[in-house]
Design a protein around this motif. Sequence first.
Motif, short mmCIF file in Angstrom:
data_model
loop_
_atom_site.label_atom_id
_atom_site.label_comp_id
_atom_site.label_asym_id
_atom_site.label_seq_id
_atom_site.Cartn_x
_atom_site.Cartn_y
_atom_site.Cartn_z
N ARG A 162 0.87 -1.18 0.00
CA ARG A 162 0.00 0.00 0.00
C ARG A 162 0.90 1.22 0.00
O ARG A 162 2.04 1.16 0.46
N GLU A 176 -15.27 -15.03 -0.40
CA GLU A 176 -16.05 -13.91 0.15
C GLU A 176 -17.24 -14.36 0.97
O GLU A 176 -17.87 -13.54 1.64
N TYR A 231 -11.91 -12.05 1.71
CA TYR A 231 -12.52 -11.10 2.64
C TYR A 231 -13.38 -11.80 3.69
O TYR A 231 -13.58 -11.28 4.77
P1 C2E Z 1 -2.83 -10.65 -6.05
O1 C2E Z 1 -1.42 -11.02 -5.80
O2 C2E Z 1 -3.65 -11.62 -6.81
O3 C2E Z 1 -3.42 -10.35 -4.60
C1 C2E Z 1 -4.75 -10.62 -4.23
C2 C2E Z 1 -5.60 -9.39 -4.35
O4 C2E Z 1 -6.96 -9.76 -4.11
C3 C2E Z 1 -5.29 -8.30 -3.29
O5 C2E Z 1 -5.57 -7.02 -3.86
C4 C2E Z 1 -6.31 -8.61 -2.21
O6 C2E Z 1 -6.60 -7.51 -1.38
C5 C2E Z 1 -7.48 -9.00 -3.06
N1 C2E Z 1 -8.43 -9.84 -2.33
C6 C2E Z 1 -8.20 -10.66 -1.30
N2 C2E Z 1 -9.32 -11.30 -0.90
C7 C2E Z 1 -10.30 -10.85 -1.72
C8 C2E Z 1 -11.70 -11.14 -1.81
O7 C2E Z 1 -12.28 -11.91 -1.05
N3 C2E Z 1 -12.39 -10.49 -2.78
C9 C2E Z 1 -11.78 -9.62 -3.64
N4 C2E Z 1 -12.54 -9.04 -4.57
N5 C2E Z 1 -10.47 -9.33 -3.58
C10 C2E Z 1 -9.74 -9.94 -2.63
P2 C2E Z 1 -4.56 -5.81 -3.75
O8 C2E Z 1 -3.90 -5.80 -2.40
O9 C2E Z 1 -5.27 -4.59 -4.20
O10 C2E Z 1 -3.44 -6.20 -4.80
C11 C2E Z 1 -3.75 -6.29 -6.16
C12 C2E Z 1 -2.60 -6.85 -6.95
O11 C2E Z 1 -1.48 -5.97 -6.90
C13 C2E Z 1 -2.08 -8.18 -6.39
O12 C2E Z 1 -2.91 -9.24 -6.83
C14 C2E Z 1 -0.70 -8.20 -6.99
O13 C2E Z 1 -0.75 -8.63 -8.33
C15 C2E Z 1 -0.31 -6.74 -6.97
N6 C2E Z 1 0.54 -6.47 -5.78
C16 C2E Z 1 0.18 -6.26 -4.50
N7 C2E Z 1 1.25 -6.07 -3.71
C17 C2E Z 1 2.33 -6.20 -4.52
C18 C2E Z 1 3.76 -6.11 -4.30
O14 C2E Z 1 4.26 -5.93 -3.19
N8 C2E Z 1 4.55 -6.27 -5.41
C19 C2E Z 1 4.03 -6.50 -6.66
N9 C2E Z 1 4.88 -6.67 -7.69
N10 C2E Z 1 2.71 -6.60 -6.88
C20 C2E Z 1 1.88 -6.45 -5.84
#
Ligand code: C2E
Length: 296
Positions: free
Chosen positions: A70, A246, A265
């Motif tokens: 974040r 979810e 979630y």
């Molecule tokens: P991801 O690696 O597939 O991470 C899972 C995403 O799904 C996370 O969004 C998480 O908050 C979200 N999520 C978890 N449970 C649920 C649920 O029940 N329902 C829904 N609709 N969503 C859920 P977030 O944190 O916004 O991250 C989005 C993407 O950003 C991640 O997908 C990943 O590809 C990237 N990302 C996040 N942190 C990093 C990082 O430190 N480095 C890199 N390179 N990419 C990152």
Amino acid sequence: HADAAMYEAKRRGRNNLVLFAEALGESSRQRLQLQQDLRRALEQQEFVLYYQPLVELAGGRVVGAEALIRWRDPQHGLRSPAEFIPYAEESGLILPIGAWVLQAACRQAQAWAAQGLDLQVAVNLSTRQFQDPEIVAKLRSILANSGVDPCRLELEITESAAMLDPEASIRTIGALKGLGLQIAIDDFGTGYSSLNYLKRIPADVIKIDQSFVRDLATDPDDAAIVRAIIGLAQTLGRRCLAEGIETAEHFQTLQRFGCDYGQGYWMSRPLPAAEFEALVLEQPCFLATGNLAPVS
Ligand code: C2E
Ligand code: MG
Ligand code: MG
Ligand code: MG
């Protein structure tokens, strides 16, 4: 933004290219601004990691966390990775940002281990990080500096990134496993895996993309796909994790399908480290009845 300019240009019927170019000019100025802001964010330590529980579905126990970046932007508040990771990737800033993420996650994993918490910490690697020729050396030194047991760290590589150059991926993942790390294939089902390569990629975990989980209860096709991926993981001797749980129904269905782990979630949103820790210290056990109950 560019779409709107294009629409306006069409409506006016002339000087289309000029208007379109102006729109692109502006958006590239915005991109440049964002890249400057990201550079400052790195220097000012405005990034923070949130942690989302990874839960063993059979017993409901928290076995680890996925670290999710974040940005505490002083101007715009807490910003999600979707807003800035693509620009970090485009500009190459993802390399120093990604190195910071790895260091912070390793430090946290080591701190939890020192407290006697048995937790795995999963970290997302971007495509550019994964393709960085120095990635293995960088990880070796980050692991050494943090003192964390490498088996606590799990690297998530998206299926699409892994399949860009399958032969190179097999080599890189093999070398990363040689450091003692765990490897997960993220967002599985959204890329184009050749089963032949999947078989040869030495990943430990397959993470089923949340798009297949969402309508699990109502869409028989999605249910069939999820079952097929779980079966594939079992056949290949890999563990399987479902993203985007979810509802209690999602949880129960995946449990019934024999999926090993889940996150979503329904169990918990991603949390600041201290809140995640508090949740684990209360020894919670997520039960499919929809209640949070202490482990007996
Ligand atoms: P991801 O690696 O597939 O991470 C899972 C995403 O799904 C996370 O969004 C998480 O908050 C979200 N999520 C978890 N449970 C649920 C649920 O029940 N329902 C829904 N609709 N969503 C859920 P977030 O944190 O916004 O991250 C989005 C993407 O950003 C991640 O997908 C990943 O590809 C990237 N990302 C996040 N942190 C990093 C990082 O430190 N480095 C890199 N390179 N990419 C990152
Ligand atoms: Mg991930
Ligand atoms: Mg994912
Ligand atoms: Mg995703």
